[in-house]
Design an enzyme around this catalytic site. Structure first.
Site, PDB file in Angstrom:
ATOM      1  N   GLY A   1       0.747  -1.219   0.137  1.00 61.83           N
ATOM      2  CA  GLY A   1      -0.165   0.023  -0.134  1.00 61.83           C
ATOM      3  C   GLY A   1       0.821   1.280  -0.026  1.00 61.83           C
ATOM      4  O   GLY A   1       0.177   2.434   0.218  1.00 61.83           O
TER       5      GLY A   1
ATOM      6  N   ASP B   1       3.089  -0.214 -14.747  1.00 65.42           N
ATOM      7  CA  ASP B   1       3.691  -0.991 -13.305  1.00 65.42           C
ATOM      8  C   ASP B   1       4.049  -2.262 -13.901  1.00 65.42           C
ATOM      9  O   ASP B   1       5.095  -2.865 -13.709  1.00 65.42           O
ATOM     10  CB  ASP B   1       2.607  -1.245 -12.580  1.00 65.42           C
ATOM     11  CG  ASP B   1       1.943   0.039 -11.719  1.00 65.42           C
ATOM     12  OD1 ASP B   1       2.786   0.916 -11.923  1.00 65.42           O
ATOM     13  OD2 ASP B   1       0.985   0.170 -11.019  1.00 65.42           O
TER      14      ASP B   1
ATOM     15  N   TYR C   1      -9.776   6.039  -8.125  1.00 66.20           N
ATOM     16  CA  TYR C   1      -8.952   5.823  -9.312  1.00 66.20           C
ATOM     17  C   TYR C   1      -9.840   5.922 -10.485  1.00 66.20           C
ATOM     18  O   TYR C   1      -9.395   6.378 -11.721  1.00 66.20           O
ATOM     19  CB  TYR C   1      -7.991   4.588  -9.315  1.00 66.20           C
ATOM     20  CG  TYR C   1      -7.208   4.189 -10.427  1.00 66.20           C
ATOM     21  CD1 TYR C   1      -5.691   4.461 -10.210  1.00 66.20           C
ATOM     22  CD2 TYR C   1      -7.851   3.485 -11.468  1.00 66.20           C
ATOM     23  CE1 TYR C   1      -4.909   3.939 -11.242  1.00 66.20           C
ATOM     24  CE2 TYR C   1      -6.770   3.071 -12.627  1.00 66.20           C
ATOM     25  CZ  TYR C   1      -5.470   3.284 -12.373  1.00 66.20           C
ATOM     26  OH  TYR C   1      -4.458   3.085 -13.324  1.00 66.20           O
TER      27      TYR C   1
END
Length: 385
Positions: free
Chosen positions: A121, A170, A221
């Site tokens: 996180g 990512d 998001y």
């Protein structure tokens, strides 16, 4: 070292010497929320990671144990059935196995023990490391390779299945990282190249605000992604050739001021200007201009705070404190937002003094103990010797 503990545990409980896979976390120097808009990003893989000790078995099942948060063991049958589990990470593995089954990938029985030193996180993309590392480990056991490009797509699909509509930054950073280099990825065509990080006398440091986030649960998001898509639809009415926000200009945006939602306009402006900050960062890294790098970091943070509205009070506090410290050239929130870390460029010879002052002032102002992690840029997913 965590990887040694994982290997020792595997050998004690499975009586085999495993193959050890390392999947690194990633930082992002600049370029946040540009990836799903087919924009530019400048991440780098780091030395912190998730390690997978794996070996084949003859049980027609995939058995997985972890030290990632708390000890837990789950098991998947190769027909994709599984026993109930409570772990959040089990959902990622379940999604991956289901995707591979749907693609007729020849899964084999496997034992896996994993753990790591990526703070969960914190914005270091532990989920991408988890997915990419697990898929890569499966290929090592099955003996059938999958290209890194396809691993990235499978990992992305797994994240989509559990509710996070992420881009590919990512996954690509985790898979293609190169020691000592930033990784420039053009998310429009997935072309990429390496940008050497040559800032002698300066260090990259992460400061964890200890405000946790979970983007798969927090729909903020996805709300921002919808805002970007709304602007593209608006521009397409006069320019139908436009496919993404990457090709939208500030002139296009200004033409929508009277017909589009003001929040959507503000968020799109952030993305367009963030792509420009990536281009600027490449230039100043190439020149070795640390002061300019720090300035781009600061501008990027306050744009995320004011225009994209994805920071927190605590993250803003960390950046403000850094602006008042002589040895800190620049800071910004890093990652999807709503918690996590700041990335900081700090003068090496004053690093301890600067960071200790930053942490103390943060504690005084928020009551929260932050943590810091000196960074070393490392390679992407690999067999770890």
């Amino acid at each position: 070292m965590v990887h040694k503990k994982i290997v020792t545990y595997f050998e004690e409980h499975y009586s085999k010497s495993p193959t050890l896979i390392k999947a690194p976390g990633r930082i992002n120097l600049i370029g946040e929320h540009t990836d799903y808009n087919e924009g530019l990003v400048l991440p780098a893989s780091i030395e912190k990671g998730i390690y997978f000790a794996v070996s084949g078995n003859d049980l027609n099942s995939i058995r997985i144990e972890t030290f990632l948060t708390q000890p837990e063991k789950i098991e998947f049958q190769l027909n994709s059935h599984h026993n109930p589990f409570n772990s959040f990470w089990g959902n990622y593995f379940k999604a991956i196995i289901e995707i591979l089954v749907s693609k007729d990938y020849p899964l084999k029985g496997m034992d896996c023990v994993f753990g790591g030193d990526i703070p969960i996180g914190s914005g270091l993309s532990s989920s991408a490391a988890l997915c990419c590392g697990f898929i890569y480990a499966i290929t090592k056991v099955s003996g059938k390779s999958i290209s890194r490009e396809k691993i990235a797509l499978i990992a992305q699909e797994a994240e989509h299945k559990i509710g996070l509509n992420c881009g590919l930054m990512d996954q690509y950073a985790v898979l293609f990282g190169k020691k000592g280099n930033a990784f420039l990825l053009d998310c429009k065509d997935l072309s990429h190249n390496y940008i050497p990080i040559n800032l002698n006398g300066y260090s990259w440091v992460l400061v964890n605000s200890n405000i946790k986030h979970n983007l798969a649960v927090d729909s903020e998001y996805n709300k921002r992604r919808i805002s970007c898509e709304n602007i593209v639809k608006g521009v397409q009415k006069s320019r139908p050739e436009i496919k993404s926000l990457r090709d939208v200009t500030l002139v296009d945006l200004n033409s929508l001021v009277n017909v589009s939602n003001s929040i959507d306009i503000k968020r799109a402006k952030y993305v367009i200007e963030e792509n420009d900050r990536v281009r600027q960062m490449i230039k100043v890294l190439t020149l070795g201009d640390a002061l300019a790098v720090g300035e781009i970091l600061r501008k990027g943070h306050w744009a995320m705070s004011i225009e994209y509205e994805i920071t927190t009070t605590e993250l803003d506090t960390l950046v403000k404190i850094g602006e008042g410290l002589e040895g800190v050239l620049g800071s910004r929130m890093m990652g999807g937002g709503f918690g996590g870390c700041t990335i900081n460029l700090v003068q090496t010879d004053t690093l301890d003094e600067s960071i200790n002052s930053l942490l103390q002032q943060y504690k005084d102002q928020t009551g929260i103990d932050a943590e810091y992690y000196p960074l070393s840029i490392d390679d992407g997913v690999k067999v770890f010797e």
